[in-house]
Motif scaffolding. Structure first.
Motif, PDB file in Angstrom:
ATOM      1  N   PRO A  21      -8.907   1.771  -7.532  1.00 49.51           N
ATOM      2  CA  PRO A  21     -10.145   1.761  -6.237  1.00 49.51           C
ATOM      3  C   PRO A  21     -11.519   2.695  -6.390  1.00 49.51           C
ATOM      4  CG  PRO A  21      -8.792   3.998  -5.412  1.00 49.51           C
ATOM      5  CD  PRO A  21      -8.204   3.518  -7.753  1.00 49.51           C
TER       6      PRO A  21
ATOM      7  N   PHE B  56       1.069  -0.946   0.093  1.00 46.09           N
ATOM      8  CA  PHE B  56       0.143   0.189   0.211  1.00 46.09           C
ATOM      9  C   PHE B  56       1.040   1.239  -0.281  1.00 46.09           C
ATOM     10  CE2 PHE B  56      -2.696   3.179   2.040  1.00 46.09           C
ATOM     11  CZ  PHE B  56      -3.340   2.900   0.976  1.00 46.09           C
TER      12      PHE B  56
ATOM     13  N   GLN C 193      -4.115  -1.296  -8.499  1.00 44.72           N
ATOM     14  CA  GLN C 193      -5.896  -1.676  -8.112  1.00 44.72           C
ATOM     15  C   GLN C 193      -6.174  -0.243  -7.822  1.00 44.72           C
ATOM     16  OE1 GLN C 193      -7.524  -3.427  -4.705  1.00 44.72           O
ATOM     17  NE2 GLN C 193      -8.519  -3.974  -5.812  1.00 44.72           N
TER      18      GLN C 193
ATOM     19  N   ASP D 256     -10.615  -2.964  -2.509  1.00 47.44           N
ATOM     20  CA  ASP D 256      -9.936  -2.678  -2.160  1.00 47.44           C
ATOM     21  C   ASP D 256      -9.234  -4.027  -1.526  1.00 47.44           C
ATOM     22  OD1 ASP D 256     -11.815  -3.265  -0.679  1.00 47.44           O
ATOM     23  OD2 ASP D 256     -12.167  -2.112   0.590  1.00 47.44           O
ATOM     24  N   ASN D 257      -9.936  -5.458  -2.540  1.00 51.26           N
ATOM     25  CA  ASN D 257      -9.169  -5.958  -1.884  1.00 51.26           C
ATOM     26  C   ASN D 257      -8.253  -6.689  -3.436  1.00 51.26           C
ATOM     27  OD1 ASN D 257      -8.565  -8.437  -2.033  1.00 51.26           O
ATOM     28  ND2 ASN D 257     -10.727  -9.484  -2.020  1.00 51.26           N
TER      29      ASN D 257
ATOM     30  N   ALA E  31      -2.971   1.382  -3.394  1.00 54.58           N
ATOM     31  CA  ALA E  31      -2.602   0.596  -3.239  1.00 54.58           C
ATOM     32  C   ALA E  31      -1.457  -1.329  -4.616  1.00 54.58           C
ATOM     33  CB  ALA E  31      -3.770  -1.569  -3.056  1.00 54.58           C
TER      34      ALA E  31
ATOM     35  N   GLU F 167     -14.008   4.692  -5.572  1.00 53.63           N
ATOM     36  CA  GLU F 167     -14.804   6.266  -5.426  1.00 53.63           C
ATOM     37  C   GLU F 167     -15.852   6.974  -5.558  1.00 53.63           C
ATOM     38  OE1 GLU F 167     -11.540   9.291  -5.104  1.00 53.63           O
ATOM     39  OE2 GLU F 167     -10.234   8.156  -4.340  1.00 53.63           O
TER      40      GLU F 167
END
Length: 223
Positions: free
Chosen positions: A81, A8, A79, A52-53, A21, A83
């Motif tokens: 996000p 991260f 990755q 977020d995985n 991330a 939002e």
């Protein structure tokens, strides 16, 4: 067996704070070859892998293959996000991606003349976009089943591009890639276009499993 690291990353720039991330995969001989620099490949995933995985990022493409395949390059797979779901796509994060690439170059032994970008679907759009905005950064670009705006396409004139698309794609129509390829050819660009006649949206599996793809990609080098 090659291994990936989970990261991260937080980077502060003059204009913004960047939080992305990402997965990082290093060549198996990286620690042993202290004086050797390596190509860097930025891989942009598709729409379904946002969130977020980080495990989602390994669903397709080089990020998936890196768990079993030994790549001779540094692979970074960020990755995207979520939002604002409707607008959370790679072109929104172009500056963040470049900041991340710059940070990897600073912290690892990267051959700056051999930095590449590739991506599938939403990542294909992102590949066209980031290469067009930052042509000085990349030695080659490989968008898969993507598209984008042809505005400023001449900025890609000197960047080798190999685009891929399935003829039967009903998610991102092949016309999306055709428009970009034709526009780039019209300004004298160095572009190849592979059409898989029987493929639907998944034109990435055959591409990323093809050794010729990596041979071509890694042979490109900035002057």
């Amino acid at each position: 067996m090659p291994q990936q690291s989970f990261h991260f990353h937080k980077k502060v720039t003059i204009k913004k704070e960047v939080n992305l991330a990402y997965l990082l995969s290093l060549p198996v001989d990286y620690e042993e070859s202290e004086n050797k620099s390596y190509p860097l490949v930025l891989f942009l995933h598709g729409r379904g892998e946002r969130g977020d995985n980080l495990n989602l990022v390994k669903a397709h493409g080089p990020a998936k293959l890196a768990e079993k395949k030994e790549f001779p390059f540094i692979l970074i797979s960020p990755q995207c996000p979520i939002e604002i779901p409707r607008y959370s796509t790679w072109p929104v994060y172009t500056d963040e991606l470049i900041a991340l690439v710059d940070d990897i170059i600073e912290r690892y032994r990267v051959d700056e003349k051999r930095v590449y970008v590739t991506g599938l679907s939403m990542g294909g759009y992102g590949t066209w976009d980031i290469a067009k905005k930052y042509p000085e950064k990349f030695a080659a670009a490989a968008p898969i089943c993507g598209g984008g705006s042809t505005k400023d396409i001449e900025r890609l004139k000197n960047i080798p591009v190999w685009a891929f698309h399935g003829a039967k794609d009903d998610v991102v129509l092949i016309e999306e890639s055709k428009e970009m390829v034709e526009a780039l050819r019209a300004v004298g660009g160095n572009v190849k276009f592979t059409i898989y006649p029987n493929a639907n949206h998944d034109s990435w599996t055959e591409t990323y499993n093809n050794p010729e793809f990596y041979t071509w990609l890694l042979s490109q080098k900035k002057e």
